[in-house]
Write a protein that holds these residues in place. Structure first.
Motif: not given
Length: 729
Positions: A374-380, A494-500, A517-529
């Motif tokens: 989530n931090v990766m996604a927010a910073v990206h 904070a904004d990213q964590l709420n979306m997650f 559910a967490v695992f799938k969303e984490v995979k998605k964030l890693i790919k996106q960021s």
């Protein structure tokens, strides 16, 4: 005022003996002696008042007005017992400094005399002038009313004879005019959002705290030499000065033995910090000559930021006691390291769990990678905004030079964490998430015990690096208010964590397990960021080109960087999290542009004055000596020998003439460019004009002045040189 017993220690000084008063008691005996902490609250407040106040602090609730009088009376008695005669609301206007107005603890007694008094109303709220501080047009000069309000989460403290009460500062119409108000909102937002995610793994989590450990770098110079440099006095940096033959190239200053005069200053500063509750722990020589660092133990972010601002004020006062001046400018000397304020940032639950620390079980490690992703996604997503949050006219000189990180925001994760994210991205199961802790390394030296090796290396060129259980935001400038960076970082996370959390809850409502559910969303964030991750050399030209291909922000103009605050995604994020309104964002950008222009304007005016009224007269005086010498040689010697002797002086005279002509022409051109910029009514356009048209001319003028410094007789040169400024004697 103090009942501490002291012993005297003398330290040798080139000016005079410096006496440092060292308390004979152990540090725990006088630590926070000047702070109205819980121990003092318990001693000076009625039991019921103490319990209500502590409950409000712990649960992040407002203090009931009906107990304010009781708190004020106890705080006043403690302050007067400590020798305080005045009180002030201590706040953080948009100047990177602090502000205070002192009032005495006195009121009329109705009998022609005075009585010591301090009410709950005066403690909780006051009315500073809101038009005389930077406000970006929110308040007009004739609309002066503003409010300061007590921040109960940061304890009051005493400096000299004044009780300082940390407060927020807002306008009459409710907009924030300071750094503390949006910082508290950002911390509240990340608390709520991170707690939502943390409760997936531990339903008993009530709060998540943001932690900050800053590392304050600074330079020291002799006070007498400082006073002889108008550029240092008025701008905080040297606007001219040729490199010293020896500076940091031998790498002998970093972690070297601390000079005795500096150690005396550091000891004095450390004692003052501890009395004020600032948990100063580390001190050492930095890379550049006369550069040093002080770092405290981690604290909750709001308190840590208050302590950093207090430190910058205290260290300036202590330095003068030791015949020093502190330089907090990000680049006071060209050609050597500048100074940063690395912000080590982390999140932790009220259960004592650091959310960026790997765990011992797959479930704990799933939580760890969820927060890292989530931090990766927010910073990206907000890399341009994060860069804008640390940029100003002074930090622009530092970024990308002499070990400072480049002006491109990227994340360093280290080989082990990077490998783990690779595995997750390609993994179909969520059952085998593991990250090793510290590994043992055995050295074939019998006197050395086995070492514990961290799960990540360090990358000095990374602006935002994972360092084991926290992220180190290295791009923050040494003179900055940490709040600017911490507001942006905590807000976008904070904004990213709420979306997650929304996405995970939606999956769980469809029947997926929490882990799945967490695992799938984490995979998605890693790919996106993935684009934000970079573990290589941030200084290389190849990285600049690669960063642009990845879509990262590579803007180098500070005024243009501020546009990131007004991008739709930034405005939506700040308004969605309740940290800023659009009006507040626009006003703060106006302040940023205005401050940028004014700082470059001041530097330009100082440089012009020094060039015309100090440097050129000195150069002309020396040139006249050379001309006189040429004439006398021509009279004394004849023929080829006279020509040979005079030729050297003539060449230098001609070179000096070219340099002086270039300086005069450069100053005239710079003044004209400044006049053009000053006629612009739009603050952004003015700041861009100062960046594009004024600042480059200053560099050309400096280049010619620095060349003259090597030609002019040392006794004639009017300013202390780098070789004098950079080495404490």
């Amino acid at each position: 005022m103090s009942d501490l017993r002291f012993k005297s220690v003398e330290e040798a000084s080139s000016r005079k003996a410096v006496k440092v008063q060292i308390p004979e008691e152990r540090v725990e005996k006088y630590y926070a002696k000047q702070v109205f902490n819980r121990q003092k609250m318990f001693e000076y407040l009625p039991k019921e008042t103490f319990e209500v106040l502590v409950e409000a602090i712990d649960n992040k609730r407002p203090l009931p007005r009906e107990v304010a009088d009781s708190v004020a009376e106890g705080m006043k008695r403690w302050a007067i017992d400590c020798g305080a005669r005045h009180y002030t609301h201590w706040f953080h206007p948009l100047t990177d400094g602090t502000a205070e107005k002192h009032d005495a603890f006195v009121e009329h007694d109705g009998k022609g005399g005075m009585v010591e008094k301090f009410s709950g109303k005066l403690l909780v709220q006051q009315e500073p002038d809101a038009s005389s501080f930077p406000n970006g047009g929110i308040r007009n000069t004739f609309e002066a009313r503003g409010y300061s309000a007590w921040d109960i989460s940061s304890p009051a403290f005493i400096v000299d004879n004044t009780l300082c009460i940390p407060t927020i500062f807002i306008s009459y119409t409710g907009e924030s005019l300071d750094y503390k108000t949006p910082l508290l909102k950002a911390l509240n937002s990340v608390d709520k959002a991170a707690s939502r995610v943390a409760r997936f793994f531990d339903p008993e989590v009530r709060h998540v705290n943001s932690y900050l450990g800053w590392e304050q770098e600074y330079f020291l110079v002799d006070e007498a030499l400082y006073a002889a440099r108008p550029d240092l006095v008025m701008t905080g940096r040297t606007l001219m000065g040729h490199d010293s033959a020896k500076n940091q190239q031998l790498e002998d200053h970093y972690f070297g033995a601390i000079p005795s005069r500096v150690e005396a200053f550091m000891l004095d500063l450390e004692i003052e910090c501890h009395k004020l509750g600032i948990p100063a722990k580390t001190r050492h020589n930095e890379v550049a000559p006369n550069q040093f660092e002080l770092a405290p133990i981690f604290e909750e972010t709001n308190l840590a930021n208050d302590h950093n601002l207090l430190l910058m004020s205290v260290m300036a006062e202590v330095a003068r006691r030791h015949n020093f001046r502190v330089l907090l400018h990000e680049k006071p000397f060209a050609g050597i390291n500048g100074s940063g304020k690395h912000n080590n940032w982390s999140l932790g639950t009220d259960k004592g769990v650091l959310l960026f620390a790997p765990g011992k079980t797959p479930r704990q490690n799933l939580q760890f990678v969820a927060f890292v992703a989530n931090v990766m996604a927010a910073v990206h997503r907000h890399n341009a905004l994060l860069k804008a949050s640390i940029m100003n006219a002074t930090n622009a000189h530092r970024l990308g030079a002499n070990e400072a990180p480049p002006a491109i925001i990227s994340m360093f994760l280290g080989s082990q964490l990077s490998s783990l994210l690779d595995e997750i991205e390609n993994e179909t199961s969520d059952e085998n998430i593991e990250l090793a802790g510290k590994e043992k390394m055995h050295l074939d030296v019998t006197q050395i015990p086995e070492l514990l090796i961290d799960n990540t290396d360090r990358n000095r060129t990374s602006p935002f690096a994972f360092t084991g259980n926290r992220f180190e935001y290295r791009a923050v400038g040494s003179s900055a208010n940490c709040a600017s960076a911490m507001i942006a970082l905590n807000a976008c996370v904070a904004d990213q964590l709420n979306m997650f959390a929304d996405a995970v809850e939606a999956r769980m409502e469809k029947g997926e397990s929490m882990e799945r559910a967490v695992f799938k969303e984490v995979k998605k964030l890693i790919k996106q960021s993935r684009a934000i991750q970079f573990d290589g050399n941030g200084y290389s030209d190849e990285w600049k080109e690669e960063a642009a291909r990845r879509g990262l922000d590579t803007e180098t103009s500070a005024p243009v960087m501020y546009d990131a605050y007004l991008r739709p995604e930034s405005v939506e994020m700040f308004t969605r999290t309740g940290i800023f309104t659009r009006k507040e964002i626009e006003a703060r950008n106006e302040v940023k542009w205005e401050m940028y222009s004014k700082k470059i304007q001041i530097e330009s005016r100082v440089l012009g004055d020094l060039a015309i009224n100090h440097i050129l007269p000195a150069a002309i005086r020396y040139q006249n000596l050379l001309l006189d010498n040429v004439f006398k040689v021509s009279q004394l010697f004849k023929g080829e020998s006279a020509e040979t002797i005079a030729a050297l002086d003539r060449a230098q005279i001609e070179d000096m003439a070219r340099r002086m002509q270039a300086i005069k022409a450069g100053v005239d051109k710079m003044v004209q460019a400044r006049h053009v910029a000053n006629r612009m009514s739009d603050e952004r356009s003015k700041a861009v004009a100062y960046h594009d048209n004024v600042a480059p001319l200053m560099e050309n003028i400096r280049e010619n002045i620095d060349a003259l410094e090597l030609m002019v007789d040392n006794e004639i040169w009017p300013l202390p040189k780098y070789r004098e400024l950079l080495f404490i004697r």
